[in-house]
Design an enzyme around this catalytic site. Structure first.
Site, PDB file in Angstrom:
ATOM      1  CB  THR A  60      31.373  36.244  42.581  1.00  0.00           C
ATOM      2  OG1 THR A  60      31.206  34.834  42.750  1.00  0.00           O
ATOM      3  CG2 THR A  60      30.533  36.997  43.604  1.00  0.00           C
ATOM      4  CB  CYS A  61      35.197  36.337  38.876  1.00  0.00           C
ATOM      5  SG  CYS A  61      34.574  37.685  37.894  1.00  0.00           S
ATOM      6  CG  ASP A  62      34.897  31.237  43.554  1.00  0.00           C
ATOM      7  OD1 ASP A  62      34.680  30.063  43.172  1.00  0.00           O
ATOM      8  OD2 ASP A  62      35.637  31.509  44.510  1.00  0.00           O
ATOM      9  CG  ASN A 115      34.386  39.233  42.041  1.00  0.00           C
ATOM     10  OD1 ASN A 115      33.756  38.481  41.325  1.00  0.00           O
ATOM     11  ND2 ASN A 115      35.685  39.309  41.960  1.00  0.00           N
TER      12      ASN A 115
END
Ligand SMILES: *Cc1c(COP(=O)(O)O)cnc(C)c1O
Length: 391
Positions: free
Chosen positions: A338-340, A381
């Protein structure tokens, strides 16, 4: 010699079991967890055999899949429930309310009322406000009070600070319970999940004994029950003693304090029954380095903190990771898709993964049957929740 510990699957599963899981997994799209219910049945039997005098209440939060709940129902288990939703899951499978304990000390009034109306008569508490509410909504119910325990440093996933109260308060609450018309039933504790120090039970049982004695001497209140919670081990990278050793020691502590005539003993295993039964299968999405000269590879996989591996928070639980790729083990950071940036599983603890590991290869995360599926985010996401299969 590599500085890294290579994973020998044989330390975790017998060959036949692992091959069966792998064969089942071979045509499924990753990520998913496969849970072999035979292992759960065996671990339940081992628990009952190790503590033949105890009542086992399965901590439903570890994994509430109907396949697991019905297996344990048929084996005669009881259930430790934390919410009205878990109550629904268990009662829909035909479990009768005498086999259920409402073990959460944080509850809404309307839920206490609903549990009581549905026939549940055993409640945990650790505060005056909660106890008074139970007295109003579930008159005459059996209550047990949870005490605080030490052992936070030696449990991989501590539960100790949020729940429970000091001994003196526990004592006062049980006196109050009687005044309010409830049945002061016993004391409970949880030494922390994946507790590696068996001595943590010794300290907790000692505290319980003092409160038992004081209530009897000073108020004529005779408690019936000790609920020793969970904390029993699963097999991760950091080794623990066997369940047999835990049981021998804990029974010794109990007899030291209570003699041969033990009160009713309740156990609430979650992790130790379920974790070893699961293998999470993921795929390597990307392997990269942060500079041309960086020694460390970053291995991104299609499962992460938000899809079931939240117990890697602070790298608390170190899951054994197996891959069929060959070659010398090299240092890597392991992260999710994910984009975290919180979605990094292991960075401090240096996992070694084989040199030849390539994009598209599968990673097998062992011992992932407990605390994975329900911890998975619904749609972060856009990734769907972790898929689960039961054998
Ligand atoms: C989570 C929980 C358990 C289960 O603990 P494990 O360490 O997973 O066995 C037992 N009792 C209570 C009250 C819990 O909250």
């Amino acid at each position: 010699m590599s500085q890294f510990q290579s994973i020998d699957v044989a330390d975790y599963y017998d060959n036949e079991t692992f091959e069966r899981i792998k064969a089942f997994a071979s045509d499924k799209v990753t990520p998913f967890v496969v849970i072999d219910t035979k292992i759960i049945a065996k671990q339940y039997d081992d628990m009952v055999q190790s503590f033949p005098f105890a009542s086992v209440y399965y901590a439903v939060k570890a994994n509430p899949a109907p396949e697991i709940l019905s297996l344990l129902r048929d084996k005669g288990a009881n259930f430790d429930i934390a919410s009205i939703y878990e109550l629904d899951m268990v009662m829909e499978l035909g479990v009768s309310p005498e086999r259920i304990s409402y073990g959460n000390t944080i509850k809404k009034r309307k839920d206490v009322r609903a549990f009581y109306q549905r026939g549940v008569t055993m409640f945990a508490s650790d505060s005056e406000a909660d106890l008074r509410m139970i007295a109003e909504e579930a008159p005459g119910a059996k209550v047990y009070v949870r005490i605080l325990t030490e052992g936070t440093e030696t449990a991989d996933w501590p539960l100790s600070r949020k729940f429970g109260c000091q001994n003196e308060m526990a004592y006062e609450l049980l006196v109050l319970a009687k005044e309010l018309g409830l049945k002061p039933y016993g004391l409970s504790f949880h030494v922390g999940s994946q507790q590696r120090d068996i001595g943590a039970w010794d300290a907790a049982i000692g505290k319980v004994k003092v409160i038992f004695d004081r209530l009897k001497e000073e108020h004529g209140i005779v408690l019936d029950m000790i609920n020793m919670g969970g904390g029993f081990p699963a097999n991760y990278i950091d080794k623990t003693n066997s369940l047999t050793t835990y049981a021998e020691q804990i029974i010794h502590f109990l007899k030291e304090d209570f003699g041969e005539q033990l009160p009713k003993i309740v156990l609430e295993p979650g992790r130790s029954l379920i974790a070893n039964a699961g293998v999470l299968v993921s795929e390597v999405v990307l392997i990269s380095r942060k500079s041309n000269t960086a020694l460390e590879r970053w291995v991104f996989t299609d499962v992460g903190k938000f899809s079931g591996l939240i117990e890697t928070m602070d790298e608390a639980i170190k899951f054994p990771i197996y891959t069929e790729a060959q070659g010398e083990l090299q240092p890597c950071v392991i992260a999710g898709p994910t984009c975290d940036s919180a979605d990094i599983m292991y960075e401090q603890y240096s996992y070694g993964l084989p040199e030849e590991l390539a994009i598209g290869d599968r990673l097998y995360w062992l011992t992932t049957g407990a605390y994975t599926t329900t911890y998975s985010a619904v749609c972060f996401n856009g990734f769907p929740p972790l898929q689960d299969y039961y054998l």
